[in-house]
Design a protein around this motif. Structure first.
Motif, PDB file in Angstrom:
ATOM      1  N   ASP A  52     -10.226   3.618  -9.734  1.00 19.68           N
ATOM      2  CA  ASP A  52     -11.533   3.075  -9.344  1.00 19.68           C
ATOM      3  C   ASP A  52     -11.888   1.821 -10.130  1.00 19.68           C
ATOM      4  O   ASP A  52     -12.990   1.300  -9.996  1.00 19.68           O
ATOM      5  CB  ASP A  52     -12.633   4.119  -9.548  1.00 19.68           C
ATOM      6  N   MET A  96      -8.552  -3.805  -3.119  1.00 19.05           N
ATOM      7  CA  MET A  96      -9.329  -2.562  -3.060  1.00 19.05           C
ATOM      8  C   MET A  96      -8.577  -1.499  -2.257  1.00 19.05           C
ATOM      9  O   MET A  96      -8.631  -0.308  -2.584  1.00 19.05           O
ATOM     10  CB  MET A  96     -10.706  -2.842  -2.472  1.00 19.05           C
ATOM     11  N   GLN A  97      -7.857  -1.912  -1.241  1.00 15.45           N
ATOM     12  CA  GLN A  97      -7.026  -0.972  -0.491  1.00 15.45           C
ATOM     13  C   GLN A  97      -5.920  -0.413  -1.385  1.00 15.45           C
ATOM     14  O   GLN A  97      -5.592   0.775  -1.325  1.00 15.45           O
ATOM     15  CB  GLN A  97      -6.415  -1.662   0.732  1.00 15.45           C
ATOM     16  N   LYS A 152     -10.454  -7.664  -1.031  1.00 15.26           N
ATOM     17  CA  LYS A 152     -10.496  -6.533  -0.107  1.00 15.26           C
ATOM     18  C   LYS A 152      -9.137  -5.846  -0.034  1.00 15.26           C
ATOM     19  O   LYS A 152      -9.058  -4.612   0.015  1.00 15.26           O
ATOM     20  CB  LYS A 152     -10.927  -7.017   1.280  1.00 15.26           C
ATOM     21  N   GLU A 175      -7.454   2.154  -3.723  1.00 14.92           N
ATOM     22  CA  GLU A 175      -7.655   3.427  -3.038  1.00 14.92           C
ATOM     23  C   GLU A 175      -6.329   4.168  -2.879  1.00 14.92           C
ATOM     24  O   GLU A 175      -6.248   5.380  -3.081  1.00 14.92           O
ATOM     25  CB  GLU A 175      -8.293   3.187  -1.671  1.00 14.92           C
ATOM     26  N   LYS A 203     -19.565  -0.260  -2.969  1.00 17.43           N
ATOM     27  CA  LYS A 203     -19.559   0.449  -1.686  1.00 17.43           C
ATOM     28  C   LYS A 203     -18.421   1.457  -1.603  1.00 17.43           C
ATOM     29  O   LYS A 203     -18.480   2.406  -0.813  1.00 17.43           O
ATOM     30  CB  LYS A 203     -19.469  -0.553  -0.541  1.00 17.43           C
ATOM     31  N   GLN A 204     -17.380   1.243  -2.407  1.00 11.29           N
ATOM     32  CA  GLN A 204     -16.236   2.158  -2.441  1.00 11.29           C
ATOM     33  C   GLN A 204     -16.212   2.973  -3.743  1.00 11.29           C
ATOM     34  O   GLN A 204     -15.189   3.555  -4.089  1.00 11.29           O
ATOM     35  CB  GLN A 204     -14.932   1.358  -2.317  1.00 11.29           C
ATOM     36  N   ASN A 205     -17.357   2.995  -4.442  1.00  7.63           N
ATOM     37  CA  ASN A 205     -17.466   3.709  -5.727  1.00  7.63           C
ATOM     38  C   ASN A 205     -16.420   3.210  -6.731  1.00  7.63           C
ATOM     39  O   ASN A 205     -15.827   3.990  -7.475  1.00  7.63           O
ATOM     40  CB  ASN A 205     -17.320   5.221  -5.534  1.00  7.63           C
ATOM     41  N   MET A 206     -16.226   1.894  -6.732  1.00 10.04           N
ATOM     42  CA  MET A 206     -15.267   1.265  -7.633  1.00 10.04           C
ATOM     43  C   MET A 206     -15.989   0.392  -8.656  1.00 10.04           C
ATOM     44  O   MET A 206     -17.127  -0.028  -8.438  1.00 10.04           O
ATOM     45  CB  MET A 206     -14.259   0.429  -6.846  1.00 10.04           C
ATOM     46  N   LEU A 251     -17.220  -3.665  -4.430  1.00 10.91           N
ATOM     47  CA  LEU A 251     -16.591  -2.545  -5.112  1.00 10.91           C
ATOM     48  C   LEU A 251     -17.494  -1.312  -5.110  1.00 10.91           C
ATOM     49  O   LEU A 251     -17.024  -0.180  -4.912  1.00 10.91           O
ATOM     50  CB  LEU A 251     -16.244  -2.933  -6.548  1.00 10.91           C
ATOM     51  N   THR A 279       0.824  -1.204   0.000  1.00 11.38           N
ATOM     52  CA  THR A 279       0.000   0.000   0.000  1.00 11.38           C
ATOM     53  C   THR A 279       0.860   1.256   0.000  1.00 11.38           C
ATOM     54  O   THR A 279       0.563   2.234  -0.703  1.00 11.38           O
ATOM     55  CB  THR A 279      -0.951  -0.006   1.218  1.00 11.38           C
TER      56      THR A 279
END
Length: 351
Positions: A129, A120-121, A117, A124, A163-166, A161, A73
């Motif tokens: 996206d 997705m980090q 998950k 971000e 939920k995170q606008n992805m 995805l 990350t």
């Protein structure tokens, strides 16, 4: 009748380059690649996970495991800063593979959702996206090819995805267990029925599944006379252009393929099916010695109305598949020239 493909409309198409597709030496660092891509005129990248891992190792001056997500990350954040300085958008993270189809309750299914998950980090952190999901190609017998299972898993990922606008770009791989053609992935995306799920189409994957076969001496699908193959192919591309809404295509990846000097044996090697072996080493940029009808695929995609990202994704180890040296700056410039030549050749009017 669809509107003609104008050269003017193609000038506005945004151009990306997959970071896994440039550089042939361990000394080619990600910053070197990014600079070459930017200098060549590309405005975005597909960020490949191995490049995040390599960059993390450079930052820490030691090996970094593929599941050391805290360190990965940090690397993703640093990559975002590098891209911002070069005016490059990180258009997509790739390749997220062998996700769908694991049995419910299995350790593998639990692991791939945990991996999703974590990715997705990373998305971000690097500021993208869009996640590319390649249709499962695992050799594991336990993995399902049942359409209902595939759709269930992809819906669950899509909702995570969202939920995170992805978003998710789902791609057919021509050696996949269940989605080898554009029709396969389109039917699946329709059934998934989520606004944040669309297609990652690919000139190689499309022609490599329904025109060519590296296992045959001719390099073409066997058992079909060439005139009939050509007729079916033209009908297939017409159907693509008339079936998929351009809004459900999230990007088009561009590459050609060499016809192997010797037909690839019809068996898996190093965990790769024959077409996967072909994909990993025999994919030059357009007009560099390949033989696939990639202009037909490009025209069909453009006739849907799509004018989104074209992304160069190539794996060129030469016609023998044994390795080929590439200087990153010259190679990126050549890739841009190749992309512009493709646009000129598929345009139906110079207006």
């Amino acid at each position: 009748m669809p509107a003609p493909i104008t050269l003017a409309s193609l000038r506005s198409v945004p151009l990306a380059y997959a970071t896994c597709s440039i550089g042939s030496s361990p000394s080619d660092t990600l910053p070197d690649k990014l600079l070459a891509i930017s200098n060549a005129g590309f405005t975005a990248i597909e960020l490949s996970f191995p490049d995040i891992q390599q960059h993390a190792e450079k930052l820490h001056n030691r090996e970094v495991a593929s599941d050391s997500y805290a360190e990965l990350t940090l690397a993703a954040r640093d990559i975002a800063k590098l891209c911002k300085k070069l005016n490059l958008e990180i258009m997509m993270l790739q390749p997220f593979s062998n996700f769908e189809g694991w049995p419910r309750g299995s350790v593998e299914r639990e692991q791939v959702f945990l991996k999703a998950k974590a990715w997705m980090q990373l998305m971000e952190a690097c500021g993208t996206d869009l996640l590319q999901v390649g249709s499962t190609d695992s050799l594991e017998e336990s993995i399902s090819t049942n359409r209902a299972d595939i759709v269930r898993d992809l819906r669950e990922l899509a909702d995570m995805l969202a939920k995170q606008n992805m978003r998710m770009a789902y791609e057919n791989w021509c050696w996949s267990t269940h989605a080898r053609t554009w029709k396969d992935v389109w039917e699946i995306v329709k059934e998934v029925d989520r606004p944040n799920v669309g297609l990652c189409l690919d000139t190689f994957q499309t022609a490599g599944s329904e025109w060519a076969d590296p296992r045959s001496p001719s390099g073409l699908l066997e058992g079909i006379p060439k005139p009939e193959l050509e007729r079916r192919w033209k009908e297939n591309m017409l159907k693509l252009s008339q079936t998929i809404p351009g809004t459900k295509i999230f990007l088009l990846q561009v590459s050609d393929a060499y016809k192997p000097a010797k037909a690839i044996e019809n068996e898996a090697k190093d965990g790769l099916r024959p077409r996967a072996q072909w994909s990993h080493a025999y994919r030059p940029m357009p007009y560099a010695g390949g033989y696939l009808p990639i202009e037909d695929v490009t025209k069909a995609v453009l006739k849907t109305g799509f004018r989104g990202y074209f992304s160069m994704e190539i794996f060129d180890s030469g016609p023998e598949g044994k390795g080929k040296e590439h200087e990153v700056n010259q190679y990126a410039k050549k890739a841009m020239e190749s992309m512009q030549r493709l646009f000129k050749n598929v345009a139906e009017t110079n207006e």
